[in-house]
Design a protein around this motif. Sequence first.
Motif, PDB file in Angstrom:
ATOM      1  N   ARG A 243       0.833  -1.202   0.000  1.00 27.76           N
ATOM      2  CA  ARG A 243       0.000   0.000   0.000  1.00 27.76           C
ATOM      3  C   ARG A 243       0.866   1.251   0.000  1.00 27.76           C
ATOM      4  O   ARG A 243       0.581   2.217  -0.685  1.00 27.76           O
ATOM      5  CB  ARG A 243      -0.960   0.004   1.198  1.00 27.76           C
ATOM      6  CG  ARG A 243      -2.188  -0.862   1.007  1.00 27.76           C
ATOM      7  CD  ARG A 243      -3.227  -0.573   2.067  1.00 27.76           C
ATOM      8  NE  ARG A 243      -2.714  -0.669   3.420  1.00 27.76           N
ATOM      9  CZ  ARG A 243      -2.751  -1.755   4.189  1.00 27.76           C
ATOM     10  NH1 ARG A 243      -3.306  -2.863   3.724  1.00 27.76           N
ATOM     11  NH2 ARG A 243      -2.261  -1.759   5.404  1.00 27.76           N
TER      12      ARG A 243
ATOM     13  N   GLU B 269       2.174   1.689  -3.433  1.00 28.19           N
ATOM     14  CA  GLU B 269       1.134   2.201  -4.318  1.00 28.19           C
ATOM     15  C   GLU B 269       0.859   3.669  -4.039  1.00 28.19           C
ATOM     16  O   GLU B 269       0.679   4.461  -4.960  1.00 28.19           O
ATOM     17  CB  GLU B 269      -0.141   1.385  -4.158  1.00 28.19           C
ATOM     18  CG  GLU B 269      -0.061  -0.014  -4.723  1.00 28.19           C
ATOM     19  CD  GLU B 269      -1.277  -0.855  -4.381  1.00 28.19           C
ATOM     20  OE1 GLU B 269      -2.245  -0.303  -3.822  1.00 28.19           O
ATOM     21  OE2 GLU B 269      -1.249  -2.058  -4.683  1.00 28.19           O
ATOM     22  N   ASP B 270       0.830   4.047  -2.740  1.00 28.82           N
ATOM     23  CA  ASP B 270       0.617   5.450  -2.380  1.00 28.82           C
ATOM     24  C   ASP B 270       1.764   6.305  -2.897  1.00 28.82           C
ATOM     25  O   ASP B 270       1.546   7.413  -3.408  1.00 28.82           O
ATOM     26  CB  ASP B 270       0.487   5.607  -0.860  1.00 28.82           C
ATOM     27  CG  ASP B 270      -0.815   5.027  -0.321  1.00 28.82           C
ATOM     28  OD1 ASP B 270      -1.730   4.769  -1.135  1.00 28.82           O
ATOM     29  OD2 ASP B 270      -0.902   4.817   0.911  1.00 28.82           O
TER      30      ASP B 270
ATOM     31  N   GLN C  48       1.380   6.682  -6.597  1.00 26.42           N
ATOM     32  CA  GLN C  48       0.277   7.612  -6.873  1.00 26.42           C
ATOM     33  C   GLN C  48       0.732   9.053  -6.649  1.00 26.42           C
ATOM     34  O   GLN C  48       0.402   9.937  -7.437  1.00 26.42           O
ATOM     35  CB  GLN C  48      -0.935   7.286  -5.990  1.00 26.42           C
ATOM     36  CG  GLN C  48      -2.153   8.118  -6.294  1.00 26.42           C
ATOM     37  CD  GLN C  48      -2.691   7.882  -7.693  1.00 26.42           C
ATOM     38  OE1 GLN C  48      -2.573   6.800  -8.240  1.00 26.42           O
ATOM     39  NE2 GLN C  48      -3.245   8.914  -8.292  1.00 26.42           N
ATOM     40  N   ARG C  49       1.515   9.291  -5.571  1.00 30.19           N
ATOM     41  CA  ARG C  49       2.040  10.635  -5.302  1.00 30.19           C
ATOM     42  C   ARG C  49       2.947  11.094  -6.443  1.00 30.19           C
ATOM     43  O   ARG C  49       2.856  12.222  -6.898  1.00 30.19           O
ATOM     44  CB  ARG C  49       2.816  10.660  -3.987  1.00 30.19           C
ATOM     45  CG  ARG C  49       1.983  10.964  -2.782  1.00 30.19           C
ATOM     46  CD  ARG C  49       2.814  11.383  -1.574  1.00 30.19           C
ATOM     47  NE  ARG C  49       4.091  10.719  -1.454  1.00 30.19           N
ATOM     48  CZ  ARG C  49       4.334   9.577  -0.769  1.00 30.19           C
ATOM     49  NH1 ARG C  49       3.340   8.990  -0.142  1.00 30.19           N
ATOM     50  NH2 ARG C  49       5.532   9.063  -0.713  1.00 30.19           N
TER      51      ARG C  49
ATOM     52  N   LEU D 241       2.911  10.057  -9.515  1.00 36.57           N
ATOM     53  CA  LEU D 241       2.083  10.267 -10.696  1.00 36.57           C
ATOM     54  C   LEU D 241       1.389  11.627 -10.616  1.00 36.57           C
ATOM     55  O   LEU D 241       1.353  12.378 -11.588  1.00 36.57           O
ATOM     56  CB  LEU D 241       1.044   9.145 -10.833  1.00 36.57           C
ATOM     57  CG  LEU D 241       0.080   9.281 -12.008  1.00 36.57           C
ATOM     58  CD1 LEU D 241       0.833   9.242 -13.328  1.00 36.57           C
ATOM     59  CD2 LEU D 241      -0.974   8.191 -11.948  1.00 36.57           C
ATOM     60  N   GLU D 242       0.846  11.966  -9.444  1.00 39.93           N
ATOM     61  CA  GLU D 242       0.180  13.265  -9.272  1.00 39.93           C
ATOM     62  C   GLU D 242       1.170  14.406  -9.441  1.00 39.93           C
ATOM     63  O   GLU D 242       0.853  15.424 -10.051  1.00 39.93           O
ATOM     64  CB  GLU D 242      -0.505  13.322  -7.915  1.00 39.93           C
ATOM     65  CG  GLU D 242      -1.737  12.431  -7.822  1.00 39.93           C
ATOM     66  CD  GLU D 242      -2.271  12.307  -6.400  1.00 39.93           C
ATOM     67  OE1 GLU D 242      -1.695  12.904  -5.465  1.00 39.93           O
ATOM     68  OE2 GLU D 242      -3.280  11.595  -6.233  1.00 39.93           O
TER      69      GLU D 242
ATOM     70  N   GLN E 114       1.864  14.780 -13.090  1.00 46.91           N
ATOM     71  CA  GLN E 114       0.733  15.408 -13.775  1.00 46.91           C
ATOM     72  C   GLN E 114       0.696  16.915 -13.502  1.00 46.91           C
ATOM     73  O   GLN E 114       0.424  17.714 -14.393  1.00 46.91           O
ATOM     74  CB  GLN E 114      -0.580  14.750 -13.358  1.00 46.91           C
ATOM     75  CG  GLN E 114      -0.742  13.349 -13.922  1.00 46.91           C
ATOM     76  CD  GLN E 114      -1.930  12.607 -13.333  1.00 46.91           C
ATOM     77  OE1 GLN E 114      -2.395  12.924 -12.243  1.00 46.91           O
ATOM     78  NE2 GLN E 114      -2.414  11.603 -14.065  1.00 46.91           N
TER      79      GLN E 114
END
Length: 193
Positions: A44, A47-48, A51-52, A54-55, A58
């Motif tokens: 997890r 994955e977090d 995700q961070r 990726l954000e 972006q």
Amino acid sequence: MVQKEEDVTRVAIDSGDGKTEREPAGEVIPVQVIDSEMGHRQDRQGEDGAQRYLEQLQRLQAEFINYKRRVERERSDFAAQGRREVLTALLPVLDDFDSLLGYHTTADDSVAHGLRGVAEKLQQVLAREGLQRFGQVGDRFDPELHEAVATAACAPDQEGMVVEVWRPGYLVDGKVLRAAKVKVGRAEPNSQT
């Protein structure tokens, strides 16, 4: 540190030649078994973290796109401003041609003919660059386009109309480059005595 037998797992050792052998009897290589809950927690967290990242990526991409747009807009604004400055500098030349052509009104005059030809060429070039002349007798007075420098008595139906143009105005890209100097008609009130 002594490890309990349930915490230790025996593994096969690769001898490097592609053959695997069981580990020798007296030698124990400790391998810690990860608790499955702890593994899920690390997954997890991974994955977090992904995700961070990726954000963040972006956000950086959006900032870069906005930066490119801003630079293009500034470049376009700078070019338009430069064009307006050049056109503004040429307006007195157009005024001088108008004055000269006003004095040379005869069609047979070769000087007037030459001046008219040069003035027309200059006006065509400037028109291609977006310069538009305005301010005609009979136009309705518009304070955003015209500068009223005088008034003249007129009939009531001519009130607020341009009755004389002292200096034409010019637009470029829909913006007033120079207001037209005009004389505006003003109806005289009926005097009742």
